[in-house]
Design a protein around this motif. Structure first.
Motif, PDB file in Angstrom:
ATOM      1  N   ILE A  14      -7.382 -26.877  20.406  1.00  7.37           N
ATOM      2  CA  ILE A  14      -8.552 -26.118  20.023  1.00  7.37           C
ATOM      3  C   ILE A  14      -8.536 -26.508  18.529  1.00  7.37           C
ATOM      4  N   ALA A  15     -10.081 -27.009  17.981  1.00  9.28           N
ATOM      5  CA  ALA A  15      -9.962 -27.181  16.383  1.00  9.28           C
ATOM      6  C   ALA A  15     -10.951 -26.213  15.976  1.00  9.28           C
ATOM      7  N   CYS A 210     -15.301 -30.998   4.970  1.00  7.04           N
ATOM      8  CA  CYS A 210     -14.974 -29.783   5.726  1.00  7.04           C
ATOM      9  C   CYS A 210     -13.605 -29.895   5.763  1.00  7.04           C
ATOM     10  N   SER A 211     -13.043 -28.569   6.335  1.00  7.67           N
ATOM     11  CA  SER A 211     -11.768 -28.468   6.638  1.00  7.67           C
ATOM     12  C   SER A 211     -11.345 -28.025   8.153  1.00  7.67           C
ATOM     13  N   ALA A 212     -10.103 -28.211   8.655  1.00  8.59           N
ATOM     14  CA  ALA A 212      -9.969 -27.756   9.966  1.00  8.59           C
ATOM     15  C   ALA A 212      -8.780 -27.393  10.315  1.00  8.59           C
ATOM     16  N   ALA A 215      -4.829 -26.072  16.517  1.00  7.92           N
ATOM     17  CA  ALA A 215      -3.902 -25.394  17.299  1.00  7.92           C
ATOM     18  C   ALA A 215      -4.174 -25.324  18.910  1.00  7.92           C
ATOM     19  N   HIS A 216      -3.338 -24.396  19.412  1.00 10.93           N
ATOM     20  CA  HIS A 216      -3.360 -24.375  20.832  1.00 10.93           C
ATOM     21  C   HIS A 216      -4.480 -23.109  21.355  1.00 10.93           C
ATOM     22  N   ASN A 217      -5.107 -22.560  20.351  1.00  9.84           N
ATOM     23  CA  ASN A 217      -6.111 -21.809  20.725  1.00  9.84           C
ATOM     24  C   ASN A 217      -7.113 -21.491  19.706  1.00  9.84           C
ATOM     25  N   LYS A 218      -8.188 -20.668  19.786  1.00 10.35           N
ATOM     26  CA  LYS A 218      -9.166 -20.287  18.963  1.00 10.35           C
ATOM     27  C   LYS A 218      -8.534 -19.464  17.929  1.00 10.35           C
ATOM     28  N   ALA A 219      -7.624 -18.630  18.147  1.00  8.08           N
ATOM     29  CA  ALA A 219      -7.236 -17.652  17.286  1.00  8.08           C
ATOM     30  C   ALA A 219      -6.614 -18.184  16.172  1.00  8.08           C
ATOM     31  N   ARG A 220      -5.268 -19.480  16.623  1.00 10.65           N
ATOM     32  CA  ARG A 220      -4.687 -19.760  15.659  1.00 10.65           C
ATOM     33  C   ARG A 220      -5.445 -21.040  14.866  1.00 10.65           C
ATOM     34  N   TYR A 222      -8.488 -20.844  13.981  1.00 12.23           N
ATOM     35  CA  TYR A 222      -9.569 -20.366  12.985  1.00 12.23           C
ATOM     36  C   TYR A 222      -8.642 -19.830  11.894  1.00 12.23           C
ATOM     37  N   LEU A 223      -7.695 -18.960  12.167  1.00 13.54           N
ATOM     38  CA  LEU A 223      -6.612 -18.577  11.127  1.00 13.54           C
ATOM     39  C   LEU A 223      -6.253 -19.711  10.132  1.00 13.54           C
ATOM     40  N   PHE A 224      -5.723 -20.763  10.705  1.00 14.14           N
ATOM     41  CA  PHE A 224      -5.231 -21.576   9.812  1.00 14.14           C
ATOM     42  C   PHE A 224      -6.241 -22.301   9.102  1.00 14.14           C
TER      43      PHE A 224
END
Length: 677
Positions: A14-15, A210-212, A215-220, A222-224
């Motif tokens: 997931i990005a 842009c930045s991205a 990770a393996h899910n949305k929460a991660r 997004y957070l990073f």
DNA sequence: ACGGATCCTACG
DNA sequence: TCGTAGGAT
């Protein structure tokens, strides 16, 4: 607030893609001289130089921060360039940013064609790249590539020690190409390459960087993506390997987590004595549920472990439109006519946006909501909540204006309650309105290719009465739509007349060319808008179109005020498979001043075909099931159109071919379809 | 299940 | 700070 979603599958990719200081970039693209200069976008200028809503990285390094005033920013960074948000109808107008946002979403969604794409906000998208990453891993794994993209090599890999220069890029390359890596990490490695390519393409197509986060899910992700881009530099991408999650979270301040930046986060700090996400781990799931309820409790337990099963929704368009303005302190509105003036402005803007949505995306909204905030000075509970009200949305500026005003008055009566409309024989009202907004929601697709429906709605936009005749009209007639659906159904009761000042209110109404022209109308003294004998606008000579909503109401008891056509489309769209395909129907308006990226050509035929395939099986209504009286009230052209929809010529079921040529290519170009000009 | 109203959260 | 959005309850 948040709700728990168990992780469904193990190894997704997931990005989260986030434009860097987006409004600033939009302005810099428009005015390239500003590129590279410390720049900020401010809204309004009157008071202390306006409020900053976006700050360039150059300005950030001078110490300029969002939520400074323009003057403070000048003080901190004298050479800062302040660009003002456009103003229209006396309020901030965000349309340029909105369309730049859809431009980006359009480009990203085309590039990410193989994966789901979700518009998360005006400048953010989520991508589910699992399929793309899996195919890449199968067909052309990173280690088989002769070279890895430079952009990909600049990625931050969390948990990996960082050295400068080529060593660093070398270790990124090693990580991406590691043969003995966990499969999940290998997929992330593919994600890195895909996202790097995507970001390069976005830059090329839109000129926006842009930045991205990957990770393996949305929460991660997004957070990073947030943490990394918030740190210092734009145009970064960050990867969160599985193994790095726990350690990173353990020391992360709890308030940094999405959803925990507000009251809930504060409550965790004060009530549980927690500072970091890691601290949350001590608490059992049941303990958290006891404190915060079943949903929030489980969500907290999961999020502390970086678990989030939320899926990427294939939705590229917003779910609602709103237009609002605040009137702080001394500028609070004190008279009904002033409120009406502003509601007219807001309604006009809203209608304009609804029209574009209809035109560009073939969608119609079905609910109109009014929100306001208010206070009553000199009274006990001076800060009672002003209630929100909603009613079916009728297309047409004047209709929205009327309905909004009626909703407001209904809400105001409720707000004032026992105080009554006229507490003292005084002149001024006791209430003050500090904020107004109108919004449109419950937006549904209408079948594409129904041109007469478009014409129908377009014709609705003309006001038959005043613009044609030139006669001054008493415009505050109550319409069933807004007045009946308001909570107070005591329609028989004459509503207390609101005091009205003599004032000239400017109404604007679109003429046939969709351009606006102003018509001055003098409100009558006792514009007791409240006679509930629904005054219809005199049905105009020339106009064929009828207000179907009302007539249908008379014949059909339920769905009062709701244009039946909306019901029909709603039902149509409610069919199970119809949605989720927003990928394909990406009629996102790519109204760029440069390239005109109409994504349609390729897809629309496919969509139409799909629509046709579903016609017979999935229409909520069959032609015989539509109440004849409803059907008869529709304009003839639409009746005809609907008939053809309802009795389709059956076509052979061409199973929706998954786009993609299937030819394995060692190039990553395989995963992207370059944009055609 | 659904819809209106309210609350909370986030971000340019 | 304002103007918008989305989601939960």
């Amino acid at each position: 607030m948040p709700v728990a979603r168990p992780e469904t599958s193990d190894a997704r990719v997931i990005a989260h893609v986030d434009m860097d200081c987006f409004y600033v970039q939009v302005e810099q693209r428009k005015q390239p001289e500003l590129r590279g200069l410390p720049t900020a976008v401010v809204q309004y200028n009157e008071w202390q130089g306006g409020a900053l809503i976006a700050v360039s990285y150059e300005a950030r390094s001078c110490g300029v921060k969002r939520s400074m005033r323009g003057e403070e920013a000048k003080a901190a960074c004298p050479e800062i360039q302040l660009v003002q948000v456009p103003v229209a109808r006396g309020k901030a107008d965000l349309n340029t940013y909105r369309s730049a946002g859809s431009e980006v979403v359009g480009v990203v969604s085309i590039l990410a064609q193989s994966g789901k794409c979700e518009r998360a906000s005006i400048d953010e998208v989520y991508l589910d790249l699992t399929d793309a990453a899996e195919s890449m891993l199968a067909d052309a794994p990173p280690e088989s590539l002769e070279s890895i993209d430079e952009e990909a090599l600049k990625s931050h890999i969390l948990g990996m020690s960082r050295e400068d220069g080529d060593d660093f890029k070398e270790s990124v390359r090693d990580w991406i190409c590691r043969k003995d890596a966990d499969r999940r990490d290998k997929l992330l490695g593919c994600g890195i390459i895909i996202v790097a390519e995507l970001r390069k393409q976005v830059l090329k197509e839109t000129e926006f960087s842009c930045s991205a986060g990957i990770a393996h899910n949305k929460a991660r992700s997004y957070l990073f993506s947030k943490l990394a881009s918030g740190m210092n530099k734009p145009a970064q991408q960050t990867v969160v390997p599985y193994a790095a999650v726990q350690e990173l979270l353990s020391s992360l301040p709890i308030k940094k987590m999405k959803q925990l930046g507000g009251k809930l986060g504060t409550s965790l700090q004060t009530d549980l004595g927690i500072d970091t996400v890691g601290d949350l781990l001590q608490f059992s799931e049941t303990k958290l549920q006891e404190h915060y309820g079943i949903n929030t409790g489980t969500w907290l337990w999961n999020i502390a472990r970086g678990i989030s099963g939320e899926e990427v929704q294939g939705r590229l368009l917003p779910k609602s439109h709103g237009s609002g303005k605040t009137f702080p302190g001394p500028r609070a509105l004190r008279s009904l006519s002033n409120v009406q003036h502003w509601l007219n402005q807001l309604s006009e803007e809203l209608y304009e946006r609804l029209s574009s949505d209809l035109e560009q995306n073939k969608r119609i909204a079905s609910t109109l909501t009014l929100h306001a905030s208010a206070f009553r000075s000199k009274d006990s509970d001076s800060h009672k909540k002003f209630p929100s009200k909603s009613c079916p949305l009728r297309y047409g500026v004047a209709k929205i204006q009327e309905d909004a005003f009626n909703l407001f008055q209904a809400a105001l009566r409720e707000y004032m309650g026992p105080f009554g409309p006229k507490p003292q024989g005084n002149k001024k009202e006791t209430w003050r309105i500090t904020g107004l907004s109108v919004s449109a929601s419950k937006i549904v697709d209408i079948p594409s290719g129904t041109s007469s429906i478009m014409r129908y709605f377009q014709s609705q936009t003309t006001i038959p009465s005043c613009s044609a005749s030139g006669f001054p009209q008493e415009h505050v007639a109550v319409t069933p739509s807004a007045s009946e659906s308001c909570s107070e159904q005591k329609s028989a009761e004459t509503l207390p007349a609101m005091p009205e000042e003599d004032i000239t209110v400017t109404y604007t109404s679109p003429d046939l060319d969709n351009s606006y022209r102003d018509i001055d109308i003098v409100l009558e003294k006792d514009a007791s808008c409240q006679s509930n004998e629904a005054k219809e606008f005199p049905t105009q000579s020339g106009t064929q179109t009828k207000t179907i909503g009302r007539k249908i109401n008379n014949s059909k008891e339920k769905n009062r005020g709701m244009p039946s056509i909306v019901d029909i489309f709603k039902n149509y769209n409610a069919s199970p498979q119809a949605k989720e395909e927003t990928q394909e129907d990406s009629t996102v308006s790519l109204t760029s001043n440069r390239g005109n990226l109409s994504s349609s050509t390729n897809h629309s035929s496919e969509v139409n075909q799909e629509v046709e395939d579903r016609r017979d099986t999935e229409w909520g209504y069959k032609v015989g099931e539509i109440d004849q009286s409803v059907f008869d009230e529709l304009p003839y052209e639409i009746q005809r159109e609907l008939r053809s929809f309802l009795r389709p010529n059956k076509r052979p079921n061409s199973g929706k071919s998954k786009s993609g040529d299937g030819s394995a290519s060692s190039s990553i170009a395989h995963y992207f379809q370059p944009l055609k000009r």
